[in-house]
Design an enzyme around this catalytic site. Structure first.
Site, PDB file in Angstrom:
ATOM      1  CD  GLU A   1      18.800 -25.861  27.185  1.00 28.77           C
ATOM      2  OE1 GLU A   1      19.798 -25.735  26.436  1.00 28.77           O
ATOM      3  OE2 GLU A   1      18.280 -26.943  27.469  1.00 28.77           O
TER       4      GLU A   1
ATOM      5  CB  CYS B   1      21.693 -28.490  25.235  1.00 31.94           C
ATOM      6  SG  CYS B   1      20.719 -29.030  26.621  1.00 31.94           S
TER       7      CYS B   1
ATOM      8  CE  LYS C   1       7.049 -27.877  16.332  1.00 34.34           C
ATOM      9  NZ  LYS C   1       7.909 -28.958  15.766  1.00 34.34           N
TER      10      LYS C   1
ATOM     11  CD  GLU D   1      24.771 -27.458  20.349  1.00 35.82           C
ATOM     12  OE1 GLU D   1      24.018 -26.773  19.637  1.00 35.82           O
ATOM     13  OE2 GLU D   1      24.494 -27.812  21.505  1.00 35.82           O
TER      14      GLU D   1
HETATM   15  P1  NAD Z   1      15.706 -26.691  15.657  1.00 40.73           P
HETATM   16  O1  NAD Z   1      16.082 -25.604  16.593  1.00 40.73           O
HETATM   17  O2  NAD Z   1      15.518 -26.313  14.243  1.00 40.73           O
HETATM   18  O3  NAD Z   1      14.353 -27.409  16.132  1.00 40.73           O
HETATM   19  C1  NAD Z   1      13.930 -27.529  17.465  1.00 40.73           C
HETATM   20  C2  NAD Z   1      12.430 -27.363  17.520  1.00 40.73           C
HETATM   21  O4  NAD Z   1      12.053 -26.103  16.980  1.00 40.73           O
HETATM   22  C3  NAD Z   1      11.648 -28.400  16.720  1.00 40.73           C
HETATM   23  O5  NAD Z   1      10.461 -28.740  17.421  1.00 40.73           O
HETATM   24  C4  NAD Z   1      11.302 -27.654  15.451  1.00 40.73           C
HETATM   25  O6  NAD Z   1      10.166 -28.141  14.806  1.00 40.73           O
HETATM   26  C5  NAD Z   1      11.067 -26.256  15.977  1.00 40.73           C
HETATM   27  N1  NAD Z   1      11.232 -25.207  14.965  1.00 40.73           N
HETATM   28  C6  NAD Z   1      12.049 -25.185  13.880  1.00 40.73           C
HETATM   29  N2  NAD Z   1      11.894 -24.035  13.187  1.00 40.73           N
HETATM   30  C7  NAD Z   1      10.956 -23.302  13.829  1.00 40.73           C
HETATM   31  C8  NAD Z   1      10.376 -22.027  13.624  1.00 40.73           C
HETATM   32  N3  NAD Z   1      10.710 -21.242  12.585  1.00 40.73           N
HETATM   33  N4  NAD Z   1       9.455 -21.582  14.508  1.00 40.73           N
HETATM   34  C9  NAD Z   1       9.102 -22.319  15.568  1.00 40.73           C
HETATM   35  N5  NAD Z   1       9.609 -23.556  15.807  1.00 40.73           N
HETATM   36  C10 NAD Z   1      10.533 -24.046  14.969  1.00 40.73           C
HETATM   37  O7  NAD Z   1      16.763 -27.800  15.793  1.00 40.73           O
HETATM   38  P2  NAD Z   1      16.983 -29.062  14.835  1.00 40.73           P
HETATM   39  O8  NAD Z   1      16.892 -28.678  13.399  1.00 40.73           O
HETATM   40  O9  NAD Z   1      16.108 -30.137  15.306  1.00 40.73           O
HETATM   41  O10 NAD Z   1      18.508 -29.359  15.155  1.00 40.73           O
HETATM   42  C11 NAD Z   1      19.517 -28.490  14.655  1.00 40.73           C
HETATM   43  C12 NAD Z   1      20.529 -28.167  15.720  1.00 40.73           C
HETATM   44  O11 NAD Z   1      19.890 -27.602  16.872  1.00 40.73           O
HETATM   45  C13 NAD Z   1      21.269 -29.353  16.289  1.00 40.73           C
HETATM   46  O12 NAD Z   1      22.300 -29.774  15.508  1.00 40.73           O
HETATM   47  C14 NAD Z   1      21.722 -28.803  17.608  1.00 40.73           C
HETATM   48  O13 NAD Z   1      22.897 -28.070  17.486  1.00 40.73           O
HETATM   49  C15 NAD Z   1      20.624 -27.903  18.021  1.00 40.73           C
HETATM   50  N6  NAD Z   1      19.767 -28.526  19.021  1.00 40.73           N
HETATM   51  C16 NAD Z   1      19.965 -28.202  20.309  1.00 40.73           C
HETATM   52  C17 NAD Z   1      19.187 -28.775  21.283  1.00 40.73           C
HETATM   53  C18 NAD Z   1      19.374 -28.416  22.695  1.00 40.73           C
HETATM   54  O14 NAD Z   1      19.008 -29.171  23.562  1.00 40.73           O
HETATM   55  N7  NAD Z   1      19.899 -27.264  22.977  1.00 40.73           N
HETATM   56  C19 NAD Z   1      18.220 -29.698  20.954  1.00 40.73           C
HETATM   57  C20 NAD Z   1      18.013 -30.023  19.603  1.00 40.73           C
HETATM   58  C21 NAD Z   1      18.795 -29.417  18.649  1.00 40.73           C
END
Ligand code: NAD
Length: 481
Positions: free
Chosen positions: A249, A283, A174, A383
């Protein structure tokens, strides 16, 4: 640039049941393309396709060396298409073009490494006396669901996909809704190397629709997620209901401890990479620096120099490696980071440099250094996921460790000193999955990576990661003797 991009399910390029989503170029704020948006029905078709491949044995019955060669070939495919792939990655994600090329090389390296590891997943025999022959084997889980973040869309997909395929799992990816385009090359790579149809399915969908449908799907056997803590908890809860394992992660608030005997000039390079690479959207970014009070002012001055030396502009105008930074991934992420800086200022931190949105189109935030940050402040604990470095002060070694370990996270940590005893002592006391001594981001694909605490569980990279994708079977044979 193609104006419309489709999902890849069961070896075919298809539209999405949920319509389309606009993909924005964060470097300019303009629309780049549209991507098909998957719904729960598309997710189900992808999972069923992967399941068919798994049950057929088309992947899992292969001799591991053959599977490994295909995985390695996927990496070579990415390198052969590095130019076009890096360009699209830069346009959808905002990073400098030279950084996008590094990301493609990093992705290819995962396929090389895990392709190589495919034939090393060996069981053992367990002595039970002369009446038995007992041995273990490692079998793939079956369908591996992988939910990808937008910060390194190509490399993060490569990280889980390569290990999952090498161990014989069929995969459903996804992609992130902000940066779905570049993942198309992973589908092309799977096709080019001759993987069976349905072994790799790649679809873009909203997190709360397609992401939720995928993580709750009863035929998914294992889940890998990289992203935020709240989403990680939602996904792990869905996995728990189906009793399937997860790798999580979830980011961090990682700290570098800089002692008075550290090489401060060399540390400038760690600042440059640690917090400004990918505009801090990493991250394992070095988002806190904890400095001995005696060198605090000098180090802040040096770090401000690094921040001010960076030219910030659209990634596509940055083909060559150099002191440059691109846009953040979206206006929303930039505004969130800018808001956190503003709140920190109100709370008593001082902006030593940067801190403001830039007055140009696109999601730009100035490279920022915050001084006078104290451990109790929100900015020292949450973060930011942007180019914002918080600088704190310590007086003795124990205090430095206490501050470093004082957040709920525990992804990586760093210690900078010429004293080996001090470094090894800090390495054992830091609650983090990986500790860097005298170089931020030391290590590689070979070295295990993953979190303590709220940074998640399971390990990516290294041989450790392989065990996330296999389950142990024990076979006990009663002999006639
Ligand atoms: P997120 O965790 O919401 O999204 C990451 C992924 O999860 C995306 O593909 C998203 O579509 C999916 N997702 C979202 N809600 C979901 C659900 N209910 N069920 C299954 N999948 C779902 O992150 P974001 O909104 O893109 O970013 C928000 C914060 O997340 C950032 O500010 C940052 O702090 C953190 N982040 C961390 C990393 C990392 O590498 N650890 C990467 C991206 C974002």
């Amino acid at each position: 640039m193609k104006t419309y991009w489709q999902n890849y399910i069961d070896g075919a390029w298809v539209d999405g049941g949920a319509g389309r989503i606009d993909v924005i170029n964060p470097g300019t704020g303009e629309k780049l393309a549209e991507h098909a948006l998957a719904d729960a029905g598309d997710v189900d078709r992808a999972v069923q396709a992967a399941r068919r491949v798994h049950l057929s044995g088309a992947l899992s019955d292969l001799r591991p060396v053959e599977r490994g060669r295909m995985v390695q070939a996927m990496g070579r495919y990415l390198l052969e298409h590095q130019g076009e792939l890096a360009r699209v990655l830069t346009l959808e994600q905002g990073k400098p073009l030279w950084e996008a090329r590094i990301e493609v090389e990093g992705a290819a390296r995962y396929f090389e490494y895990y392709g190589n590891q495919a034939e090393t997943v060996e069981g053992r025999s367990i002595p039970l006396g002369k009446s038995y022959f007992d041995f273990t084997t490692y079998e793939p889980f079956g369908v591996s669901a992988q939910i990808i973040p937008w910060n390194y869309p190509v490399e993060m997909t490569a990280r889980s996909l390569s290990a999952a395929l090498a161990t014989g799992n069929a995969c459903v990816i996804k992609t992130p809704e902000l940066t779905p385009l570049s993942n198309a090359w992973l589908a092309h790579a799977a096709e080019a190397v001759g993987l069976p149809k349905g072994a790799v399915n790649i679809l873009c969908g909203l997190g709360h629709e397609a992401g939720a449908a995928l993580s709750a799907h009863p035929e998914v056997n294992q889940i890998v997620f990289t992203g935020s803590v709240p989403t990680g908890i939602t996904i792990a809860s869905a996995a728990a209901r189906n009793v399937v394992p997860c790798v999580l992660e979830l980011g961090g608030k990682s700290a570098a401890i800089v002692h008075d005997d550290a090489d401060l000039e060399a540390f400038e390079n760690d600042v440059r990479w640690g917090i400004y690479f990918n505009a801090g959207q990493v991250c394992s970014a070095m988002s806190r620096v904890i400095v001995h009070h005696s060198v605090y002012d000098e180090l802040v001055e040096r770090m401000v120099g690094v921040a001010r030396s960076l030219t910030v502009k659209p990634g596509i105008e940055q083909p060559e490696f150099g002191p440059t930074m691109g846009a953040m991934v979206s206006d929303a992420q930039r505004d969130r980071a800018a808001g956190m800086v503003q709140a920190a200022e109100t709370g008593g931190a001082t902006v030593a440099t940067g801190g403001r949105k830039m007055n140009i189109p696109g999601a730009y935030l100035e490279p920022t250094i915050l001084r006078n940050v104290t451990p109790d402040m929100t900015i020292a604990n949450d973060e930011v996921f942007g180019p914002v470095l918080s600088v704190l002060k310590f007086r003795d070694d124990d205090e430095a460790i206490r501050i470093a370990n004082g957040t709920p996270y525990g992804l990586v940590g760093g210690v900078f000193t010429r004293d080996l005893d001090r470094a090894t002592s800090a390495a054992s006391k830091l609650r983090a999955g990986q500790v860097f001594v005298n170089e931020w981001y030391a290590g590689g694909v070979e070295t295990p990576f993953g979190g303590y605490g709220k940074s998640g569980y399971g390990r990516e990279k290294g041989r450790e990661a392989l065990w996330n994708y296999v389950q142990t079977k024990n076979v006990a044979i009663k002999l006639k003797t």
